[in-house]
Write a protein that holds these residues in place. Structure first.
Motif, short mmCIF file in Angstrom:
data_model
loop_
_atom_site.label_atom_id
_atom_site.label_comp_id
_atom_site.label_asym_id
_atom_site.label_seq_id
_atom_site.Cartn_x
_atom_site.Cartn_y
_atom_site.Cartn_z
N LEU A 40 0.82 -1.21 0.00
CA LEU A 40 0.00 0.00 0.00
C LEU A 40 0.86 1.26 0.00
O LEU A 40 0.53 2.25 -0.66
N ALA A 41 1.96 1.21 0.72
CA ALA A 41 2.84 2.38 0.84
C ALA A 41 3.48 2.75 -0.50
O ALA A 41 3.96 3.88 -0.66
N GLN A 42 3.48 1.83 -1.45
CA GLN A 42 4.08 2.10 -2.77
C GLN A 42 3.09 2.70 -3.75
O GLN A 42 3.48 3.12 -4.84
N LEU A 43 1.81 2.76 -3.37
CA LEU A 43 0.78 3.23 -4.31
C LEU A 43 0.87 4.73 -4.50
O LEU A 43 1.06 5.48 -3.54
N PRO A 44 0.69 5.21 -5.73
CA PRO A 44 0.67 6.65 -5.98
C PRO A 44 -0.69 7.25 -5.62
O PRO A 44 -1.69 6.53 -5.51
N ASP A 45 -0.74 8.53 -5.44
CA ASP A 45 -1.98 9.25 -5.17
C ASP A 45 -2.57 9.67 -6.52
O ASP A 45 -2.36 10.79 -6.98
N VAL A 46 -3.31 8.75 -7.15
CA VAL A 46 -3.77 8.98 -8.52
C VAL A 46 -5.07 8.22 -8.73
O VAL A 46 -5.32 7.19 -8.10
N ASP A 47 -5.92 8.74 -9.60
CA ASP A 47 -7.11 8.01 -10.02
C ASP A 47 -6.71 6.88 -10.96
O ASP A 47 -5.77 7.01 -11.74
N LEU A 48 -7.48 5.79 -10.91
CA LEU A 48 -7.17 4.67 -11.79
C LEU A 48 -7.21 5.10 -13.26
O LEU A 48 -6.40 4.62 -14.06
N GLY A 49 -8.11 6.00 -13.61
CA GLY A 49 -8.19 6.46 -14.98
C GLY A 49 -6.95 7.17 -15.47
O GLY A 49 -6.72 7.29 -16.68
N ASP A 50 -6.11 7.63 -14.54
CA ASP A 50 -4.87 8.33 -14.89
C ASP A 50 -3.63 7.49 -14.59
O ASP A 50 -2.51 7.97 -14.73
N ALA A 51 -3.81 6.26 -14.15
CA ALA A 51 -2.69 5.44 -13.70
C ALA A 51 -1.82 5.00 -14.88
O ALA A 51 -2.30 4.75 -15.98
N THR A 52 -0.54 4.89 -14.63
CA THR A 52 0.40 4.34 -15.59
C THR A 52 0.43 2.82 -15.45
O THR A 52 -0.10 2.25 -14.48
N ASP A 53 1.08 2.16 -16.39
CA ASP A 53 1.26 0.71 -16.26
C ASP A 53 2.04 0.37 -14.99
O ASP A 53 1.74 -0.63 -14.32
N SER A 54 3.02 1.20 -14.65
CA SER A 54 3.77 0.97 -13.42
C SER A 54 2.88 1.10 -12.19
O SER A 54 2.99 0.32 -11.24
N ASP A 55 1.97 2.07 -12.20
CA ASP A 55 1.02 2.23 -11.10
C ASP A 55 0.16 0.98 -10.96
O ASP A 55 -0.11 0.51 -9.84
N ARG A 98 -11.35 0.73 0.35
CA ARG A 98 -11.61 1.87 1.23
C ARG A 98 -10.35 2.68 1.52
O ARG A 98 -10.43 3.87 1.79
N LYS A 99 -9.21 1.99 1.51
CA LYS A 99 -7.96 2.68 1.84
C LYS A 99 -7.49 3.57 0.69
O LYS A 99 -6.90 4.63 0.93
N HIS A 100 -7.73 3.14 -0.54
CA HIS A 100 -7.36 3.93 -1.73
C HIS A 100 -8.52 3.87 -2.72
O HIS A 100 -8.44 3.19 -3.75
N PRO A 101 -9.63 4.55 -2.43
CA PRO A 101 -10.85 4.39 -3.22
C PRO A 101 -10.78 4.94 -4.64
O PRO A 101 -11.66 4.67 -5.44
N ARG A 102 -9.74 5.70 -4.93
CA ARG A 102 -9.58 6.22 -6.30
C ARG A 102 -8.83 5.25 -7.19
O ARG A 102 -8.91 5.34 -8.42
N LEU A 103 -8.11 4.31 -6.59
CA LEU A 103 -7.16 3.51 -7.36
C LEU A 103 -7.37 2.01 -7.26
O LEU A 103 -7.22 1.30 -8.26
N LEU A 104 -7.71 1.50 -6.08
CA LEU A 104 -7.82 0.06 -5.88
C LEU A 104 -9.24 -0.42 -6.17
O LEU A 104 -10.18 -0.01 -5.49
N PRO A 105 -9.41 -1.29 -7.16
CA PRO A 105 -10.77 -1.69 -7.54
C PRO A 105 -11.41 -2.66 -6.56
O PRO A 105 -10.73 -3.47 -5.92
N LEU A 106 -12.72 -2.55 -6.46
CA LEU A 106 -13.51 -3.59 -5.82
C LEU A 106 -13.67 -4.74 -6.81
O LEU A 106 -13.55 -4.57 -8.02
N TYR A 107 -13.97 -5.93 -6.27
CA TYR A 107 -14.16 -7.08 -7.14
C TYR A 107 -15.16 -8.04 -6.50
O TYR A 107 -15.10 -8.31 -5.30
#
Length: 221
Positions: A79-94, A121-130
Motif C-alpha cells: 500500500l505504501a508504494q501506491l501513488p496518489d492517482v485516479d485509476l483512470g490516470d494510472a500508468t502501467d507501473s502504477d 476503502r484505503k485507496h478508493p480512487r485507485l484500488l478496484p472492488l471485485y
C-alpha cells in the motif's frame, strides 16, 4: 453519451439515476461501507479494516480474518508504494503496484473478493472492488477466463481494463460523480472507480446474491 463498464454500455442519464439512487438510499451500502472509519492512514490496516467487507455483505470468516492479520505487514508495504492517482490516470507501473497488493494471495484461491473489499476503502480512487458482478462485466468479453491465473495477475489485467473504461469516458464519469456528490449532504465523496463498481452491481440484476469469497476466484466456474 454513455459510459462503458466492461461489456456493458450504459446511457449517461440512466447511469446518473442509478448511481444517485445508490449513494442516497439507506437500502444500499454507500453510507455504511464507504463512510466506515478506522484510522486516517491509507497505508495502515487497523483490525477494523479487516472487517470492512461485512459492510458489503461479504462474510469474513475467522480463518480469513486470521490470515489477513498475518498478512498485514506485507500488504501495508505494498500500500505504501501506491501513488496518489485516479485509476483512470494510472500508468502501467502504477497498475503493477495495484496488483502487488494482492501478492499475499499466491496459493490462496478464495480470498480475492475479501481482500479487494478490505483495500478499496484505503485507496478508493485507485484500488478496484471485485465480486461476481464485476466478473460478469469483464469476463470473458474483455478478459479471458483462466483457471490458473494468480490473483495479482488478474487484478493487474482487471485494473487495466477499468482504466480504459474510466479514461475513455472521463467527462461522463465526472458528470456522474458530480451529480451523486451534490445529492449527498455528507462525506465521503464518490470516486469514478466506485461509480463504475456501482454500475457493475446494477447491470447484473441489481447486485444479485452477495458474493461468497470462498467460492469466487479469478475464474469462477
Amino acid at each position: 453519451m454513455v459510459v462503458i463498464v466492461g461489456s456493458q454500455s450504459i446511457d449517461i442519464s440512466t447511469a446518473v439515476k442509478r448511481v444517485v439512487e445508490y449513494v442516497t438510499s439507506d437500502d444500499y451500502l454507500f453510507g455504511t461501507y464507504d463512510a466506515y472509519r478506522t484510522n486516517n492512514d491509507p497505508n495502515v490496516l487497523a483490525d477494523g479494516d479487516l472487517l470492512a467487507p461485512l459492510l458489503l455483505n461479504v462474510q469474513v470468516r475467522v480463518r480469513s480474518y486470521r490470515k489477513l492479520q498475518r498478512w498485514k505487514r506485507q500488504i501495508e508495504q505494498a500500500l505504501a508504494q501506491l501513488p496518489d492517482v485516479d485509476l483512470g490516470d494510472a500508468t502501467d507501473s502504477d497498475i503493477d503496484k495495484v496488483g502487488a497488493c494482492f501478492d499475499v494471495l499466491d496459493g490462496e484461491p478464495h480470498m480475492g473478493v475479501t481482500l479487494a473489499k478490505v483495500l478499496h476503502r484505503k485507496h478508493p480512487r485507485l484500488l478496484p472492488l471485485y465480486d461476481r458482478n464485476v466478473y460478469a462485466c469483464y469476463v470473458p468479453e474483455r478478459l479471458p477466463a483462466a483457471t490458473d491465473r494468480a490473483w495479482s495477475d488478474f487484478i493487474r489485467l482487471l485494473a487495466t481494463e477499468m482504466r480504459r473504461d474510466l479514461a475513455d469516458h472521463r467527462e461522463a464519469w465526472d458528470d456522474i460523480c458530480s451529480e451523486a456528490n451534490q445529492a449527498r449532504d455528507d462525506p465521503p465523496e464518490l470516486t469514478p472507480l466506485r461509480a463504475l463498481d456501482v454500475l457493475a452491481w446494477w447491470t447484473n440484476g441489481v447486485g444479485g446474491d452477495p458474493a461468497d469469497p470462498q467460492q469466487l476466484h479469478p475464474s469462477p466456474e
